[in-house]
Design a protein around this motif. Sequence first.
Motif, short mmCIF file in Angstrom:
data_model
loop_
_atom_site.label_atom_id
_atom_site.label_comp_id
_atom_site.label_asym_id
_atom_site.label_seq_id
_atom_site.Cartn_x
_atom_site.Cartn_y
_atom_site.Cartn_z
N LEU A 87 -31.28 55.07 128.33
CA LEU A 87 -32.19 54.63 129.37
C LEU A 87 -31.42 53.84 130.41
O LEU A 87 -30.46 53.13 130.08
CB LEU A 87 -33.29 53.74 128.77
CG LEU A 87 -34.20 54.35 127.72
CD1 LEU A 87 -35.08 53.27 127.10
CD2 LEU A 87 -35.07 55.42 128.33
N ILE A 89 -31.93 51.06 133.70
CA ILE A 89 -32.87 50.12 134.30
C ILE A 89 -32.46 49.94 135.75
O ILE A 89 -31.32 49.59 136.05
CB ILE A 89 -32.84 48.76 133.56
CG1 ILE A 89 -33.20 48.96 132.09
CG2 ILE A 89 -33.78 47.78 134.22
CD1 ILE A 89 -33.07 47.71 131.26
N SER A 145 -37.77 55.11 122.49
CA SER A 145 -37.35 55.16 123.90
C SER A 145 -38.56 55.27 124.83
O SER A 145 -38.58 54.67 125.90
CB SER A 145 -36.36 56.29 124.14
OG SER A 145 -36.93 57.53 123.82
N ARG A 149 -39.59 52.56 127.70
CA ARG A 149 -39.78 53.04 129.08
C ARG A 149 -41.15 52.68 129.61
O ARG A 149 -41.33 52.41 130.79
CB ARG A 149 -39.58 54.56 129.11
CG ARG A 149 -39.67 55.18 130.48
CD ARG A 149 -39.50 56.69 130.37
NE ARG A 149 -39.47 57.34 131.64
CZ ARG A 149 -40.54 57.77 132.31
NH1 ARG A 149 -41.74 57.60 131.80
NH2 ARG A 149 -40.42 58.37 133.47
N LYS A 150 -42.14 52.64 128.72
CA LYS A 150 -43.52 52.37 129.13
C LYS A 150 -43.71 50.95 129.68
O LYS A 150 -44.64 50.71 130.44
CB LYS A 150 -44.43 52.59 127.92
CG LYS A 150 -45.89 52.68 128.25
CD LYS A 150 -46.68 53.02 127.01
CE LYS A 150 -48.15 53.10 127.31
NZ LYS A 150 -48.93 53.38 126.10
N SER A 153 -42.43 51.80 133.85
CA SER A 153 -42.12 53.19 134.23
C SER A 153 -41.59 53.22 135.65
O SER A 153 -41.98 52.38 136.48
CB SER A 153 -43.38 54.05 134.14
OG SER A 153 -43.86 54.07 132.83
N ILE A 162 -37.68 51.62 134.38
CA ILE A 162 -36.82 52.14 133.31
C ILE A 162 -36.97 53.66 133.28
O ILE A 162 -38.09 54.16 133.19
CB ILE A 162 -37.22 51.55 131.94
CG1 ILE A 162 -37.14 50.03 131.98
CG2 ILE A 162 -36.33 52.10 130.85
CD1 ILE A 162 -37.67 49.37 130.72
N ARG A 163 -35.86 54.36 133.38
CA ARG A 163 -35.89 55.83 133.35
C ARG A 163 -34.87 56.35 132.35
O ARG A 163 -33.94 55.64 131.98
CB ARG A 163 -35.63 56.41 134.73
CG ARG A 163 -34.21 56.22 135.19
CD ARG A 163 -33.94 56.88 136.51
NE ARG A 163 -34.41 56.01 137.57
CZ ARG A 163 -34.39 56.32 138.84
NH1 ARG A 163 -33.91 57.46 139.22
NH2 ARG A 163 -34.83 55.49 139.74
N TYR A 164 -35.06 57.59 131.91
CA TYR A 164 -34.08 58.24 131.06
C TYR A 164 -32.84 58.53 131.89
O TYR A 164 -32.95 58.81 133.09
CB TYR A 164 -34.63 59.54 130.47
CG TYR A 164 -35.78 59.35 129.52
CD1 TYR A 164 -35.59 58.77 128.28
CD2 TYR A 164 -37.07 59.72 129.87
CE1 TYR A 164 -36.65 58.58 127.40
CE2 TYR A 164 -38.14 59.53 129.02
CZ TYR A 164 -37.91 58.96 127.78
OH TYR A 164 -38.95 58.76 126.93
N GLU A 167 -32.70 61.37 134.59
CA GLU A 167 -34.06 61.75 134.98
C GLU A 167 -34.19 61.63 136.50
O GLU A 167 -33.75 60.65 137.10
CB GLU A 167 -35.07 60.84 134.30
CG GLU A 167 -36.51 61.12 134.66
CD GLU A 167 -37.49 60.15 134.02
OE1 GLU A 167 -38.69 60.41 134.13
OE2 GLU A 167 -37.08 59.14 133.43
#
Length: 177
Positions: A87, A89, A145, A149-150, A153, A162-164, A167
């Motif tokens: 992830l 940030i 994960s 992330r939730k 988002s 927060i993203r993968y 992504e």
Amino acid sequence: MSRIGKKLIELPEGVNAVINNNIIEVSGPKGSREFKFSDKLEVLIADKNISVTPKNSEKKTRQLWGMSRTQIANLVKGVEKGFSKELEINGVGYRAAVQGNILKLSLGYSHDVDFEIPSDVKVTCSKPTEIKIEGIDQQIVGEVSAKIRKWRSPEPYKGKGIRYKGEYIFAKEGKKK
């Protein structure tokens, strides 16, 4: 006929599998896991390969065939190599740090978010803006994960959150005067 179900699952060096009463237990260098398969399927271990075959041609049996083969293949991959998600940030002042079994997230709220890390997952932060989640169970790694992330988002205007890793967030233009 299931194209996925027909494929053999190769057991790599150092990984062992045992079948007992419709339960397959796979153990390897990272740990051991088990999966209970349906009695409508036949799972055999021969020549360092695992094969899954249906006992009849009913619709329910065919539905379980490919899914069970994939679950067993994930057991083998998990105990050999493991699964991981990364992830990123993005945002001013947004950061993460691991303290014991708690992940501390500073995400612009009035307080830090304390996320308790499950025992079967390992979370590391190489940089304050990168989180790596590792484990032998693909479902739990993905769930942890997604929960992290939730908390924040990624939003489409500035891309903060927060993203993968890798992504793509479709950016919107915003208001015009």
